[in-house]
Design an enzyme around this catalytic site. Sequence first.
Site, PDB file in Angstrom:
ATOM      1  N   GLU D  60       0.819  -1.211   0.000  1.00 26.22           N
ATOM      2  CA  GLU D  60       0.000   0.000   0.000  1.00 26.22           C
ATOM      3  C   GLU D  60       0.851   1.259   0.000  1.00 26.22           C
ATOM      4  O   GLU D  60       0.493   2.268  -0.609  1.00 26.22           O
ATOM      5  CB  GLU D  60      -0.955  -0.010   1.185  1.00 26.22           C
ATOM      6  N   GLN D  82      -7.377  -1.839  -1.062  1.00 26.94           N
ATOM      7  CA  GLN D  82      -8.413  -2.873  -1.167  1.00 26.94           C
ATOM      8  C   GLN D  82      -9.469  -2.786  -0.063  1.00 26.94           C
ATOM      9  O   GLN D  82     -10.652  -2.993  -0.323  1.00 26.94           O
ATOM     10  CB  GLN D  82      -7.758  -4.247  -1.201  1.00 26.94           C
ATOM     11  N   HIS D 129     -11.903  -5.999   8.006  1.00 27.70           N
ATOM     12  CA  HIS D 129     -12.630  -5.667   6.769  1.00 27.70           C
ATOM     13  C   HIS D 129     -13.825  -4.781   7.078  1.00 27.70           C
ATOM     14  O   HIS D 129     -14.801  -4.766   6.338  1.00 27.70           O
ATOM     15  CB  HIS D 129     -13.116  -6.933   6.064  1.00 27.70           C
TER      16      HIS D 129
HETATM   17  C1  LIG Z   1      -2.056  -5.123   4.281  1.00 26.80           C
HETATM   18  C2  LIG Z   1      -3.036  -5.914   3.505  1.00 26.80           C
HETATM   19  N1  LIG Z   1      -3.285  -5.592   2.210  1.00 26.80           N
HETATM   20  C3  LIG Z   1      -4.197  -6.285   1.478  1.00 26.80           C
HETATM   21  C4  LIG Z   1      -4.899  -7.333   2.024  1.00 26.80           C
HETATM   22  C5  LIG Z   1      -5.979  -8.082   1.213  1.00 26.80           C
HETATM   23  N2  LIG Z   1      -5.508  -9.448   0.868  1.00 26.80           N
HETATM   24  C6  LIG Z   1      -5.812 -10.510   1.638  1.00 26.80           C
HETATM   25  S1  LIG Z   1      -5.096 -11.915   1.056  1.00 26.80           S
HETATM   26  C7  LIG Z   1      -4.389 -11.106  -0.248  1.00 26.80           C
HETATM   27  C8  LIG Z   1      -3.541 -11.860  -1.228  1.00 26.80           C
HETATM   28  C9  LIG Z   1      -2.339 -12.488  -0.565  1.00 26.80           C
HETATM   29  O1  LIG Z   1      -1.688 -13.320  -1.500  1.00 26.80           O
HETATM   30  P1  LIG Z   1      -0.456 -14.208  -1.047  1.00 26.80           P
HETATM   31  O2  LIG Z   1       0.455 -13.405  -0.193  1.00 26.80           O
HETATM   32  O3  LIG Z   1       0.146 -14.816  -2.270  1.00 26.80           O
HETATM   33  O4  LIG Z   1      -1.056 -15.321  -0.102  1.00 26.80           O
HETATM   34  P2  LIG Z   1      -2.081 -16.495  -0.542  1.00 26.80           P
HETATM   35  O5  LIG Z   1      -3.477 -15.941  -0.357  1.00 26.80           O
HETATM   36  O6  LIG Z   1      -1.789 -16.844  -1.958  1.00 26.80           O
HETATM   37  O7  LIG Z   1      -1.825 -17.628   0.393  1.00 26.80           O
HETATM   38  C10 LIG Z   1      -4.719  -9.751  -0.224  1.00 26.80           C
HETATM   39  C11 LIG Z   1      -4.294  -8.763  -1.235  1.00 26.80           C
HETATM   40  C12 LIG Z   1      -4.608  -7.645   3.391  1.00 26.80           C
HETATM   41  N3  LIG Z   1      -5.235  -8.671   4.012  1.00 26.80           N
HETATM   42  N4  LIG Z   1      -3.686  -6.930   4.081  1.00 26.80           N
END
Ligand SMILES: Cc1ncc(C[n+]2csc(CCOP(=O)(O)OP(=O)(O)O)c2C)c(N)n1
Lengths: 416, 416, 337, 337
Positions: D60, D82, D129
């Site tokens: 972010e 997001q 959220h």
């Molecule tokens: C600081 C923050 N930014 C955005 C999100 C929203 N978000 C939740 S899971 C995710 C994707 C994460 O992907 P990855 O690190 O590859 O883990 P995976 O879900 O594939 O196990 C996002 C963008 C969040 N939870 N926290």
Amino acid sequence: MDDDAHDLPPLRLTVPEPEVRPGGRPDFSHVAIPRAGAVRRPEVDADPESIRDLAFTIIRVLNRDGEAVGPWAEGLDLSDDDLRAGLRHMMLLRAYDARMLMAQRQQKTSFYMQHLGEEAVSCAFRRALRPGDMNFPTYRQAGLLIAGGYPLKLMMNQVYSNAEDPVHGRQLPVCYSSRDQGFFSISGNLATQYIQAVGWAMASAISGDRRIAAGWIGDGSTAESDFHAALVFASTYKAPVVLNIVNNQWAISTFQGIARGGSGTFAARGHGFGIPALRVDGNDYLAVLAAAKWAAARARRNLGPTLIEYVTYRVGGHSTSDDPSAYRPAEESNAWPLGDPILRMKNHLIARGLWSEDRHTQAEAEVMAEITTTQKEAEAIGTLHQGLRPSPSDMFEDVYAEMPPHLLRQRQEAGF
Amino acid sequence: MDDDAHDLPPLRLTVPEPEVRPGGRPDFSHVAIPRAGAVRRPEVDADPESIRDLAFTIIRVLNRDGEAVGPWAEGLDLSDDDLRAGLRHMMLLRAYDARMLMAQRQQKTSFYMQHLGEEAVSCAFRRALRPGDMNFPTYRQAGLLIAGGYPLKLMMNQVYSNAEDPVHGRQLPVCYSSRDQGFFSISGNLATQYIQAVGWAMASAISGDRRIAAGWIGDGSTAESDFHAALVFASTYKAPVVLNIVNNQWAISTFQGIARGGSGTFAARGHGFGIPALRVDGNDYLAVLAAAKWAAARARRNLGPTLIEYVTYRVGGHSTSDDPSAYRPAEESNAWPLGDPILRMKNHLIARGLWSEDRHTQAEAEVMAEITTTQKEAEAIGTLHQGLRPSPSDMFEDVYAEMPPHLLRQRQEAGF
Amino acid sequence: MARMTMVEAIRDALDVAMGADERVVVFGEDVGYFGGVFRCTAGLQAKYGKARCFDTPINESGIVGAGIGMAAYGLRPVVEIQFADYMYPAYDQIVSEAARLRYRSAGEFTCPIVIRMPTGGGIFGGQTHSQSPEALFTHVTGLKVVVPSNPVDAKGLLLAAIADPDPVVFLEPKRLYNGPFDGHHDRPVTAWKSHDLGEVAEGHYTVPLGRAAVRRAGRAATVLTYGTMVHVALAAAEETGVDAEVIDLRTLLPLDLDTVVASVKKTGRCLVLHEATLTSGYGAELAALVQAECFYHLEAPIRRVAGWDTPYPHVHEWSYFPGPARVGEALRALTEV
Amino acid sequence: MARMTMVEAIRDALDVAMGADERVVVFGEDVGYFGGVFRCTAGLQAKYGKARCFDTPINESGIVGAGIGMAAYGLRPVVEIQFADYMYPAYDQIVSEAARLRYRSAGEFTCPIVIRMPTGGGIFGGQTHSQSPEALFTHVTGLKVVVPSNPVDAKGLLLAAIADPDPVVFLEPKRLYNGPFDGHHDRPVTAWKSHDLGEVAEGHYTVPLGRAAVRRAGRAATVLTYGTMVHVALAAAEETGVDAEVIDLRTLLPLDLDTVVASVKKTGRCLVLHEATLTSGYGAELAALVQAECFYHLEAPIRRVAGWDTPYPHVHEWSYFPGPARVGEALRALTEV
Ligand SMILES: Cc1ncc(C[n+]2csc(CCOP(=O)(O)OP(=O)(O)O)c2C)c(N)n1
Ligand SMILES: Cc1ncc(C[n+]2csc(CCOP(=O)(O)OP(=O)(O)O)c2C)c(N)n1
Ligand SMILES: [Mg+2]
Ligand SMILES: [Mg+2]
């Protein structure tokens, strides 16, 4: 040298794209996959520069014939029971996921996140740890609990936010917490806990303790700034921590190339910090365990952090709120070249004469029976919208150790 | 493998320490310094993996005899005037620093930060840029302005926060801003602007422009999280940006080992991202310029980012609020093996027959005269506590493009 | 008893805490060998070793994030953010992690961390060395927020904060480090040694969190303030002759509402004073609470005097700083209604 | 005219802006190919290309920091965080950089960026959220802070924000994305198509920043609110029969104080309502301003109804959310004084 620069074409923005999108034919031919057993296993105190190559390959133990081969297999010495337990944990996790997904569709809870295809990573890693060690997991490492023997019922209570949810219904489903299990309370914020794992490990070193920590992060989340904080601190203070990256190829709808950028692999990130890095077949239970033990041994010997990238694939949607068919071919998961972790472990047990197709079918039934029975017990307590739920007055507890006057006032106003 | 782990000694925390502290004898023997001219100069489109070694050496052009030697010297083709200008800019910066330091001691301003020993980095880099390019500097790159011909008087007005300060006395001394000079407004917050430089460069690429950006950061500040953000974005979008790290060995009282940790160099950080990285003699005007031109050429050709570490030494205190004798030996700067950038450039000009000791003494006098005359003019306008200062009502301007009602009200209440 | 500056009192508190409890560790940028840019940790590394007092990389998120991990392990980290203006990179760790860990885990994991940071202006530090971000913490449930106004409180509150089982943000008014400051920047600086509250008890003692102190009893109006502004308010009261009751809140979260309400009900008039920018500052919460609790006792609108809604401008330090003149005017206006 | 959800209205605003001005670029996590987890950017990459609408790494601070650089270059970035709950890593870039760039450089560099983020609860999103961090932005001078409550405003305010020369934080109540929500979670969900304010004009139009809207005229009390709570307030007024004047602030910074003051002077009673936690919430600023501006017109203390001072608890969503029952009670109590 750049006199000609004025005649250069204008600049363009590069935006990485996955090989295929819905409609295209899945193609993982670009993923170079070495033979199982092909990658050497250095001493745990090897100079990081001397093992750079281990960040650009894939450490694999189980070959096509289900045999455990090569140097990483040797150190393992697992009993037959250990091996059967490994398979069973993965089967439990998969069955648990299936039931909880279903429960969410039936509106028994608000949300769920599954591990389909990634079961080996957390189930195997847990076996490299000791009592007292601490994981700082993401939402996709429930195998750490299952392989640790944490009661499935407590996990379900958490998913259902019912009256016996250990975290009192305060957290989203799958945000488990268990100090006894060495499973740190999951935060919904990505990457924040990676540096906390390093801090926890530093605390153990400051205290002359013997316990180590493990940080967990996804491929996409390595882009977060706290990933950097963690690597800087771990590198500077040689923290006894294992820094795990689960590269399941996707971050919601975003393919791993967006986070990885121009670097060949995520493991390579460690090289900028002089941190030894391994890249491991995340669908190979034995490879994961072997790498985890190697890294844990480094930490226990005060040799400092290790970065491990587990190469796997997120077969399901990101969460119950996600439909991957919108951004990747539905068949992509079948094309994934590293196979299914449970199938591969099963074949290994069979090759070892410890298992059979019948025994497996039977085990599947047993596992599902155990899950469903437990589920009934959990649901008998309550689900998100039915049965026994935590009392609303509990909402005001644990904000502080002692409830301050303004919260007492608010609780009263709320009528609890 | 770790069965013996229980018998292992308890963990200890490692905290890096500099070789010497006050009282000790300075020792830079651990700094490996290759001969000038010894390091190869690859093509600008070379594969990053193929030039990893350039992050672990030091690119040098000027040898002990003041000759410009080796492949990095060749590309330079500087006119005699260019060379004399280079020397003059560094002399101007040093004289300017000396006078402003003095002015601060005389309480004509609140604060100052000097460049002593680091003059070559910003003075030389500026010459690799074109009109329209944009630097995102730290507080220690005033040479970018001086080498660009920015009026010294405006710089002094800023330091004095007087009525003609281009930023209206709002910023701490040395936080200059000049769009025309391609010098982005300096923020007091470390590292925040590194990612902004990447964003600016991305914008140029998005717009099909030909302008490039340069980010600046200190050794200590590479530990900040925005350093990671910058490298991730630059790597992913192949931004046309030069990412400069000025490693002057110290971050206030903290030696560079605390930020660098286990990685051999700061340049090596780029390798985790597949970003080509150079390590350069920061006290060698020609080496800095040669490296800068190489990186700028890469950016202009849309080949993406380059990370450059300039190895130099902060001879003075961090700022006028700092006394380095509290944390490092006073003689350490004399022991610094890369010499003085001005002396080395002077010797080069003499070796080339373009300069002489007399000419130099004369130039020193001219430069000091120019600075003192300008200083008188600036002080005639005003200094922090005397003469013409920005009107207090200006305090409420530029918070927004248009002053909203609540600020109008406050300005009125303030009586302006 | 010993005469101490606020810097010495803070250092003494850390020394006492580290001496009494091995779990107390102190770290941050330049806090180790050098002892901190304001010298608050000078000598602690030499006395307690590098493992308990050390320099960190320049990464505020890392400093607090590592501290949270240490606190969860069972240590008592006391971390320093070099200036409150530089706490923003750590804000996510403070808000999303430290403040919510106990709640999230239903008490299974806790976060007894103290986050120290110099706050406020008055030293010609410009926009990045002068900020007062307390309101960005008081909106975060799960945190405690403390602002001492003198050496005696600084030591006692810091020891209480270190003993507290929850995360505490400890804001140290840097303009008070070496002496009280009533806002008369044009007068010679005074030292703590000539001030009662520079008389600090040796050894261990605490000033409880959540309790305000009445610095001056009065009947004409109540001034609610904290930190540097306590001294400005006292000066303004003397200079205007307005018989103001000056309340030093000391802890902003949780707030000592009883003391506040009792005073305002007595005086019927209230001035809220802080150095932070006005809009959505902590003064807004104070005004909102006071009007709700004391509505029928208020004889005039509650007034807020605060920093203007602009960044802290270097050259206009004293036009920005809410000094005794502005505060005095407000007191007069408030009491003349 | 077209019937639109708030999601469609936001997408339409982005489409109109990108179509009219090449400098407008849109990016964030999952906003490119996929079109955003709430689908607000769906189709934009296909229409305007990958260079103008793209996915970013999950950082972010990088998203906003890169956006600041782009804005300084001369583009008009519209970035998506997001969830508002994930804005904290970007907070330093927003507060220390975007908000102060114009001031710092005396107008030489500016930062016309729009930072969009879904805000608020009501979707069982738990503590990460559901947050409403608006007060953390209203305390930051140099920012503008906008919260639409319906599709018509969402489009018009977003187009105004994109055209604005200064950084705008644009908070989108996610519970309103697909339909109005009056807090009666146990009743069937309603859609925007059956709501006047789901009737969105095609093409370009703006709703000016800094202007509130009176959603319901009344004489008994003034309700100051925004976002989701506007609908809750309207429901509470109907259900209690209290003749409340409901003001939808729309822009929190700068605030339309005139509309607020005129209404409170008319009704003599004021309820401040938001979903964010109470202490140091934006309601504190509103209460502080109203008591100062309308002191002699107020017949009762200003009441605040807000989220409790706890994290947003998953299972207790509806005990936490300030629904029509709580608001109605407060309205009654306020008017019965
Ligand atoms: C600081 C923050 N930014 C955005 C999100 C929203 N978000 C939740 S899971 C995710 C994707 C994460 O992907 P990855 O690190 O590859 O883990 P995976 O879900 O594939 O196990 C996002 C963008 C969040 N939870 N926290
Ligand atoms: C975010 C942030 N944290 C801390 C500081 C305080 N600070 C100012 S300069 C400095 C040291 C920077 O060292 P380095 O990056 O090596 O640059 P140098 O001063 O050596 O040029 C510190 C810690 C700051 N300005 N911003
Ligand atoms: Mg992933
Ligand atoms: Mg430095």
